[in-house]
Design an enzyme around this catalytic site. Sequence first.
Site, short mmCIF file in Angstrom:
data_model
loop_
_atom_site.label_atom_id
_atom_site.label_comp_id
_atom_site.label_asym_id
_atom_site.label_seq_id
_atom_site.Cartn_x
_atom_site.Cartn_y
_atom_site.Cartn_z
N GLN A 9 25.92 81.74 -4.05
CA GLN A 9 24.94 82.12 -3.52
C GLN A 9 23.73 81.43 -4.28
OE1 GLN A 9 24.15 86.45 -3.60
NE2 GLN A 9 22.07 86.12 -3.22
N CYS A 11 23.10 78.17 -4.69
CA CYS A 11 23.40 77.12 -5.23
C CYS A 11 22.88 75.72 -4.75
CB CYS A 11 24.98 76.89 -5.43
SG CYS A 11 25.48 76.46 -3.99
N GLY A 12 22.26 75.80 -3.52
CA GLY A 12 21.66 74.66 -2.98
C GLY A 12 22.35 74.12 -2.04
N ALA A 32 20.78 78.47 13.26
CA ALA A 32 20.70 79.53 12.28
C ALA A 32 21.47 80.83 13.03
CB ALA A 32 19.33 80.01 12.32
N HIS A 48 12.93 79.04 4.73
CA HIS A 48 13.92 78.18 5.21
C HIS A 48 13.30 76.95 6.52
CE1 HIS A 48 18.16 78.67 3.76
NE2 HIS A 48 17.59 79.22 3.15
N GLU A 60 18.56 79.58 17.39
CA GLU A 60 18.97 80.86 16.74
C GLU A 60 20.10 81.58 17.44
OE1 GLU A 60 15.93 83.24 15.24
OE2 GLU A 60 14.77 81.66 14.52
#
EC number: 2.7.1.156
Length: 171
Positions: A9, A11-12, A32, A48, A60
Amino acid sequence: MIHLITGGQRCGKSEYAEQLALEQSTNPVYLATSRIWDDGHRARIEAHKARRGEQWESIEEEKELSSLDFEGRLVLLDCITLWLTNIFFDNGEQDEKSLEEAKAELDKSLSQDCDWIIVSNEVGLGGHPGNEVAMRFNDLQGRINQYIAKKADRVTLIISGLPLEIKNTQA
């Protein structure tokens, strides 16, 4: 081409995936999968969206990824963990039913003639869950990550924002 990008979680992963997508396409699709469950989560989603430029086509879709046509496109799917959460809870937390539904949906989606960059979480890196449902979901997440990794041409693990290539069949 299927490129799985995974890691813990925050972490990029998403930022790395977005950068890769823009290097490979002038108009990538951002797929998404998240449901909005509270105001804090809505704010994360909006952050985001704000980070991405207008070169992205944003779509989405919470579960039925294969209902969309991505022929000839590059698709960044962010993320498998939230998508699998939707399936898991919609199936009344039934592990095997959720796994089989997820595999079938992935098989249909990944069979399209397009390139995929798929973001997922290594939830087991974040410590031991405090309850039985969370533990079962962690196991389910690990199993779907393995399933995708076997199909993937490339797998990259992100650690503290840095990519570590785990698999590359194109090298």
